[in-house]
Write a protein that holds these residues in place. Structure first.
Motif, PDB file in Angstrom:
ATOM      1  N   ALA A 133       0.835  -1.202   0.000  1.00 16.25           N
ATOM      2  CA  ALA A 133       0.000   0.000   0.000  1.00 16.25           C
ATOM      3  C   ALA A 133       0.865   1.246   0.000  1.00 16.25           C
ATOM      4  N   TYR A 136       0.875   4.097  -2.795  1.00 15.68           N
ATOM      5  CA  TYR A 136       0.635   5.490  -2.428  1.00 15.68           C
ATOM      6  C   TYR A 136       1.770   6.380  -2.913  1.00 15.68           C
ATOM      7  N   SER A 188      -6.767   8.329   2.372  1.00 17.11           N
ATOM      8  CA  SER A 188      -7.740   7.663   3.249  1.00 17.11           C
ATOM      9  C   SER A 188      -7.633   6.147   3.121  1.00 17.11           C
ATOM     10  N   ARG A 189      -7.380   5.670   1.919  1.00 14.03           N
ATOM     11  CA  ARG A 189      -7.216   4.225   1.741  1.00 14.03           C
ATOM     12  C   ARG A 189      -6.012   3.713   2.528  1.00 14.03           C
ATOM     13  N   GLU A 218      -8.543  10.831  -1.226  1.00 18.15           N
ATOM     14  CA  GLU A 218      -9.134   9.489  -1.208  1.00 18.15           C
ATOM     15  C   GLU A 218      -8.036   8.435  -1.090  1.00 18.15           C
ATOM     16  N   ASN A 219      -6.950   8.632  -1.821  1.00 25.27           N
ATOM     17  CA  ASN A 219      -5.855   7.679  -1.780  1.00 25.27           C
ATOM     18  C   ASN A 219      -5.216   7.632  -0.392  1.00 25.27           C
ATOM     19  N   ALA A 258      -6.844   3.717   6.125  1.00 26.04           N
ATOM     20  CA  ALA A 258      -7.786   2.650   6.444  1.00 26.04           C
ATOM     21  C   ALA A 258      -7.065   1.316   6.596  1.00 26.04           C
ATOM     22  N   ILE A 259      -6.089   1.079   5.730  1.00 25.07           N
ATOM     23  CA  ILE A 259      -5.319  -0.169   5.836  1.00 25.07           C
ATOM     24  C   ILE A 259      -4.544  -0.199   7.141  1.00 25.07           C
TER      25      ILE A 259
END
Length: 274
Positions: A30, A34, A230-231, A227-228, A234-235
């Motif tokens: 991730a 990113y 936030s991903r 948004e990216n 979230a992970i």
């Protein structure tokens, strides 16, 4: 005497051991995504479908036809002529004037050349019969001649009056027809302009969709990095919530040793013997 035991509970925020390798790998991947901006890219091309060739050709034909029939050109000039004539074209206006002449005219038997021909024929016929009978020029001949011509004049007047009444009725109906045709002529004259407005509305619709598409690109460029991020968060948050709680049993202090004064240290040293 044996020592007593008690239940103790310990909590760990560490992920399940078996899952830790996969979580570490996932977080690492991730982070790579990113850092590389994968998933944050915005499609910068247009998603608006342009006019089809047939549609564009139809719009061009409509526009050319409309421009050829506005501002007095083509049909618009003819329609304007109808409006100027009170709702009639040239042929209808001529018929209207003839009808008006009959409806508004006065009876004059001497103005009808056809009637004079009928009178001449009737006179010749009456005089011829009187001459054959040896009564030409007699009072009877003159009386019959006058009666015959009078009947012809009366019938001619009745015919004229019938025509006048019919012309008056037709003139009234033609007036209503002309009034209706005024509206039709005006609508017909406006039709090219309406076609142009339809084409203009289609182009405005296309321009609006193109502008909305540019706004879409702008908004996505503003929001996609967040948004990216936030991903990624979230992970990471999900990995932090994978801790486990364990429950285990272990011996407690032996009450006999405690009473003997050994305390916790004695329990640690001697606990295995009891």
């Amino acid at each position: 005497m044996t020592g007593s035991s008690k239940q103790t509970t310990s909590s760990s925020s560490a992920p399940w051991a078996a899952a830790q390798p996969a979580l570490k790998q996932g977080i690492g991947e991730a982070q790579k995504l990113y850092n590389n901006g994968t998933g944050a890219q915005v499609y910068g091309g247009s998603t608006v479908i342009p006019w089809n060739g047939d549609t564009q050709n139809g719009m061009d034909v409509t526009s050319r036809s409309a421009y050829a029939n506005v501002d007095g050109r083509g049909l618009s000039g003819q329609y304007q002529g109808v409006i100027n004539n009170g709702g009639y074209n040239a042929g209808q206006l001529e018929a209207l004037n003839n009808t008006r002449k009959v409806a508004n005219g006065s009876f004059n038997i001497n103005e009808d050349p056809g009637f004079q021909q009928v009178v001449d024929q009737a006179t010749n016929s009456v005089n011829g019969n009187a001459s054959a009978a040896g009564r030409y020029g007699s009072g009877t001949n003159q009386q019959l001649l006058g009666s015959t011509i009078g009947d012809l004049g009366a019938r001619q007047f009745q015919n004229w009056q019938t025509r006048k009444d019919a012309a008056t009725s037709n003139l009234f109906n033609m007036g209503g027809q002309g009034f209706n045709q005024l509206g039709q002529a005006y609508s017909g004259m406006q039709a090219p302009a309406q076609d142009l407005m339809k084409v203009g509305s289609m182009n405005e619709d296309l321009a609006t969709r193109q502008m909305n598409d540019r706004l879409r690109v702008f908004n996505e460029q503003q929001n996609r990095p967040w948004e990216n991020l936030s991903r990624l968060q979230a992970i990471a948050s999900g990995a932090g919530q994978l801790g486990s709680t364990t429950t285990q049993s272990q011996p407690g202090q032996n009450p006999w040793l405690t009473a003997a004064g050994y305390g916790a240290t004695g329990a640690g040293l001697l606990g295995s013997f009891f």
